[in-house]
Enzyme design. Structure first.
Site, PDB file in Angstrom:
ATOM      1  N   GLY A 184       0.847  -1.202   0.000  1.00 57.98           N
ATOM      2  CA  GLY A 184       0.000   0.000   0.000  1.00 57.98           C
ATOM      3  C   GLY A 184       0.873   1.239   0.000  1.00 57.98           C
ATOM      4  O   GLY A 184       2.091   1.168   0.217  1.00 57.98           O
ATOM      5  N   LEU A 185       0.229   2.360  -0.220  1.00 54.54           N
ATOM      6  CA  LEU A 185       0.940   3.640  -0.261  1.00 54.54           C
ATOM      7  C   LEU A 185       1.608   3.945   1.079  1.00 54.54           C
ATOM      8  O   LEU A 185       1.183   3.431   2.121  1.00 54.54           O
ATOM      9  CB  LEU A 185      -0.058   4.778  -0.557  1.00 54.54           C
ATOM     10  CG  LEU A 185      -0.695   4.825  -1.947  1.00 54.54           C
ATOM     11  CD1 LEU A 185      -1.794   5.896  -1.961  1.00 54.54           C
ATOM     12  CD2 LEU A 185       0.358   5.123  -3.019  1.00 54.54           C
ATOM     13  N   SER A 186       2.607   4.801   1.035  1.00 52.94           N
ATOM     14  CA  SER A 186       3.196   5.307   2.273  1.00 52.94           C
ATOM     15  C   SER A 186       2.085   6.008   3.069  1.00 52.94           C
ATOM     16  O   SER A 186       1.302   6.777   2.508  1.00 52.94           O
ATOM     17  CB  SER A 186       4.308   6.305   1.923  1.00 52.94           C
ATOM     18  OG  SER A 186       4.828   6.878   3.087  1.00 52.94           O
ATOM     19  N   SER A 206      -0.475   4.522   4.371  1.00 52.13           N
ATOM     20  CA  SER A 206      -1.773   3.828   4.288  1.00 52.13           C
ATOM     21  C   SER A 206      -2.072   3.072   5.586  1.00 52.13           C
ATOM     22  O   SER A 206      -3.230   2.767   5.883  1.00 52.13           O
ATOM     23  CB  SER A 206      -1.792   2.868   3.096  1.00 52.13           C
ATOM     24  OG  SER A 206      -0.764   1.904   3.217  1.00 52.13           O
ATOM     25  N   GLY A 207      -1.022   2.749   6.343  1.00 55.95           N
ATOM     26  CA  GLY A 207      -1.239   2.047   7.614  1.00 55.95           C
ATOM     27  C   GLY A 207      -0.605   0.673   7.675  1.00 55.95           C
ATOM     28  O   GLY A 207      -0.848  -0.085   8.621  1.00 55.95           O
ATOM     29  N   LYS A 208       0.231   0.349   6.705  1.00 52.90           N
ATOM     30  CA  LYS A 208       0.871  -0.982   6.680  1.00 52.90           C
ATOM     31  C   LYS A 208       1.583  -1.271   7.998  1.00 52.90           C
ATOM     32  O   LYS A 208       1.339  -2.294   8.634  1.00 52.90           O
ATOM     33  CB  LYS A 208       1.907  -1.076   5.541  1.00 52.90           C
ATOM     34  CG  LYS A 208       1.370  -0.853   4.147  1.00 52.90           C
ATOM     35  CD  LYS A 208       2.453  -0.987   3.087  1.00 52.90           C
ATOM     36  CE  LYS A 208       3.610  -0.011   3.188  1.00 52.90           C
ATOM     37  NZ  LYS A 208       3.267   1.411   3.001  1.00 52.90           N
ATOM     38  N   SER A 209       2.499  -0.385   8.394  1.00 52.41           N
ATOM     39  CA  SER A 209       3.314  -0.640   9.591  1.00 52.41           C
ATOM     40  C   SER A 209       2.444  -0.669  10.844  1.00 52.41           C
ATOM     41  O   SER A 209       2.647  -1.524  11.718  1.00 52.41           O
ATOM     42  CB  SER A 209       4.388   0.440   9.759  1.00 52.41           C
ATOM     43  OG  SER A 209       5.190   0.485   8.619  1.00 52.41           O
ATOM     44  N   SER A 260       6.025  -1.960  -1.999  1.00 55.91           N
ATOM     45  CA  SER A 260       6.020  -2.942  -3.107  1.00 55.91           C
ATOM     46  C   SER A 260       5.042  -2.521  -4.204  1.00 55.91           C
ATOM     47  O   SER A 260       4.015  -3.163  -4.392  1.00 55.91           O
ATOM     48  CB  SER A 260       5.737  -4.359  -2.595  1.00 55.91           C
ATOM     49  OG  SER A 260       4.718  -4.428  -1.634  1.00 55.91           O
TER      50      SER A 260
HETATM   51  N1  PPS Z   1      10.716   8.129  -2.962  1.00 50.34           N
HETATM   52  C1  PPS Z   1      10.099   7.417  -2.014  1.00 50.34           C
HETATM   53  N2  PPS Z   1       8.968   6.732  -2.311  1.00 50.34           N
HETATM   54  C2  PPS Z   1       8.358   6.019  -1.353  1.00 50.34           C
HETATM   55  N3  PPS Z   1       8.779   5.935  -0.064  1.00 50.34           N
HETATM   56  C3  PPS Z   1       9.913   6.592   0.280  1.00 50.34           C
HETATM   57  C4  PPS Z   1      10.603   7.369  -0.676  1.00 50.34           C
HETATM   58  N4  PPS Z   1      11.673   7.929  -0.058  1.00 50.34           N
HETATM   59  C5  PPS Z   1      11.660   7.521   1.227  1.00 50.34           C
HETATM   60  N5  PPS Z   1      10.593   6.713   1.442  1.00 50.34           N
HETATM   61  C6  PPS Z   1      10.382   6.019   2.712  1.00 50.34           C
HETATM   62  O1  PPS Z   1      10.719   4.656   2.450  1.00 50.34           O
HETATM   63  C7  PPS Z   1       9.653   3.788   2.791  1.00 50.34           C
HETATM   64  C8  PPS Z   1       9.309   2.855   1.625  1.00 50.34           C
HETATM   65  O2  PPS Z   1      10.290   1.871   1.519  1.00 50.34           O
HETATM   66  P1  PPS Z   1       9.903   0.483   0.847  1.00 50.34           P
HETATM   67  O3  PPS Z   1      11.127  -0.343   0.939  1.00 50.34           O
HETATM   68  O4  PPS Z   1       8.662  -0.041   1.463  1.00 50.34           O
HETATM   69  O5  PPS Z   1       9.608   0.916  -0.667  1.00 50.34           O
HETATM   70  S1  PPS Z   1       9.488  -0.014  -1.952  1.00 50.34           S
HETATM   71  O6  PPS Z   1       8.688  -1.201  -1.571  1.00 50.34           O
HETATM   72  O7  PPS Z   1      10.830  -0.419  -2.362  1.00 50.34           O
HETATM   73  O8  PPS Z   1       8.816   0.810  -2.975  1.00 50.34           O
HETATM   74  C9  PPS Z   1       8.448   4.647   3.077  1.00 50.34           C
HETATM   75  O9  PPS Z   1       7.916   4.055   4.244  1.00 50.34           O
HETATM   76  P2  PPS Z   1       6.351   3.800   4.493  1.00 50.34           P
HETATM   77  O10 PPS Z   1       5.812   5.163   4.713  1.00 50.34           O
HETATM   78  O11 PPS Z   1       6.342   2.958   5.735  1.00 50.34           O
HETATM   79  O12 PPS Z   1       5.734   3.097   3.334  1.00 50.34           O
HETATM   80  C10 PPS Z   1       9.000   6.040   3.289  1.00 50.34           C
HETATM   81  O13 PPS Z   1       9.149   6.288   4.675  1.00 50.34           O
HETATM   82  N1  ADP Z   2      -7.619   3.195  10.316  1.00 48.51           N
HETATM   83  C1  ADP Z   2      -6.294   3.337  10.307  1.00 48.51           C
HETATM   84  N2  ADP Z   2      -5.496   2.280  10.033  1.00 48.51           N
HETATM   85  C2  ADP Z   2      -4.139   2.422  10.016  1.00 48.51           C
HETATM   86  N3  ADP Z   2      -3.491   3.580  10.294  1.00 48.51           N
HETATM   87  C3  ADP Z   2      -4.246   4.657  10.594  1.00 48.51           C
HETATM   88  C4  ADP Z   2      -5.661   4.578  10.602  1.00 48.51           C
HETATM   89  N4  ADP Z   2      -6.157   5.802  10.915  1.00 48.51           N
HETATM   90  C5  ADP Z   2      -5.102   6.615  11.088  1.00 48.51           C
HETATM   91  N5  ADP Z   2      -3.943   5.935  10.913  1.00 48.51           N
HETATM   92  C6  ADP Z   2      -2.609   6.540  11.047  1.00 48.51           C
HETATM   93  O1  ADP Z   2      -2.010   6.588   9.757  1.00 48.51           O
HETATM   94  C7  ADP Z   2      -0.599   6.475   9.881  1.00 48.51           C
HETATM   95  C8  ADP Z   2      -0.136   5.297   9.020  1.00 48.51           C
HETATM   96  O2  ADP Z   2       1.287   5.255   9.057  1.00 48.51           O
HETATM   97  P1  ADP Z   2       2.094   3.925   8.841  1.00 48.51           P
HETATM   98  O3  ADP Z   2       1.491   2.811   9.614  1.00 48.51           O
HETATM   99  O4  ADP Z   2       3.528   4.279   9.079  1.00 48.51           O
HETATM  100  O5  ADP Z   2       1.820   3.658   7.294  1.00 48.51           O
HETATM  101  P2  ADP Z   2       2.747   2.926   6.230  1.00 48.51           P
HETATM  102  O6  ADP Z   2       3.532   1.890   6.957  1.00 48.51           O
HETATM  103  O7  ADP Z   2       1.785   2.343   5.237  1.00 48.51           O
HETATM  104  O8  ADP Z   2       3.609   4.006   5.651  1.00 48.51           O
HETATM  105  C9  ADP Z   2      -0.275   6.253  11.355  1.00 48.51           C
HETATM  106  O9  ADP Z   2       0.069   7.490  11.921  1.00 48.51           O
HETATM  107  C10 ADP Z   2      -1.621   5.762  11.921  1.00 48.51           C
HETATM  108  O10 ADP Z   2      -1.796   6.069  13.281  1.00 48.51           O
END
Ligand code: PPS
Ligand code: ADP
Length: 199
Positions: free
Chosen positions: A32-34, A36-39, A106
């Protein structure tokens, strides 16, 4: 250069290991998008399963990029290599009879599909979990301030803004994190695992 003169050594089989360990191993692949709530959801699920005494481990995009994959950036090639390596690592955890939770954007269908094939060709279950939320919602959340930087042009090739995200076509589990609470999302996944006799 690829290695030559190597031979696969067959040790204890996955089935034998399951019966000795009393737990099935598999991969729960979050995408899912950054923001989106994956972690957040993966972490809550990991805690629940740990409290129930399952062997479970979470591989997280940001964290893995501090170590194993610190040589990789965010070009399409680097993301694909990132996912290829994680697919292999996750497969090893699954084969060891652990529940492996991966939490990576991903963004490419082909690489996610390769991750699935890598598991399924040796009989390891692979469950894709799409954590779905519209761009305007994740941009509002912006937990790390990255969307703001991406909009300002300070981060190039940012997923959803200046790099693609290819949505899953037929994920096993589809979470809508703008509609489901964190607890509801964990519950959906937990019930799925029970239903499929994976717990
Ligand atoms: N350019 C760019 N695009 C997307 N994300 C970025 C970028 N630069 C840094 N970040 C940070 O890196 C996290 C994503 O890393 P991933 O290894 O999950 O990315 S990927 O699967 O290889 O596309 C992502 O974490 P999440 O927010 O947890 O998804 C970001 O914190
Ligand atoms: N329903 C929900 N499910 C998951 N995260 C949520 C929700 N509502 C709000 N959030 C917030 O959205 C953010 C998601 O961040 P994160 O889990 O780091 O996402 P990702 O790993 O996809 O980048 C967190 O701050 C979380 O508290």
């Amino acid at each position: 250069m690829t290695a030559k003169n190597i031979t696969w050594h067959q040790g204890i089989s996955y089935e034998e290991r399951i019966s000795l360990r009393g737990q099935k191993g598999y991969t729960l692949w979050f995408t899912g998008l950054s923001g989106s709530g994956k972690s957040t959801i993966a972490c809550a699920l990991e805690e629940l399963l740990l409290k129930k005494k399952y062997s479970v481990y979470r591989l997280d995009g940001d964290n893995i990029r501090f170590g194993l994959n610190k040589d990789l950036g965010f070009s399409e090639d680097d993301r694909n290599e990132n996912i290829r390596r994680i697919s292999e690592v996750s497969k090893l955890f699954a084969d060891s009879c652990a529940i492996s939770i991966t939490s990576f954007i991903s963004p490419y269908l082909k690489e996610r599909n390769n991750a699935r094939l890598l598991h399924e060709e040796v009989g390891l279950p692979f469950i894709e979990i799409f954590v779905d939320a519209p761009l305007h919602i994740v941009e509002e959340r912006d937990p790390k301030g990255l969307y703001k930087k991406a909009r300002a042009g300070e981060i190039k090739e940012f997923t959803g803004i200046s790099a693609p995200y290819e949505k899953p076509v037929n994920p096993e589990i589809h979470i809508k994190s703008d509609e489901n609470t964190i607890e509801e999302s964990v519950d959906i996944i937990y019930k799925y695992l029970l239903d499929k006799k994976l717990l």
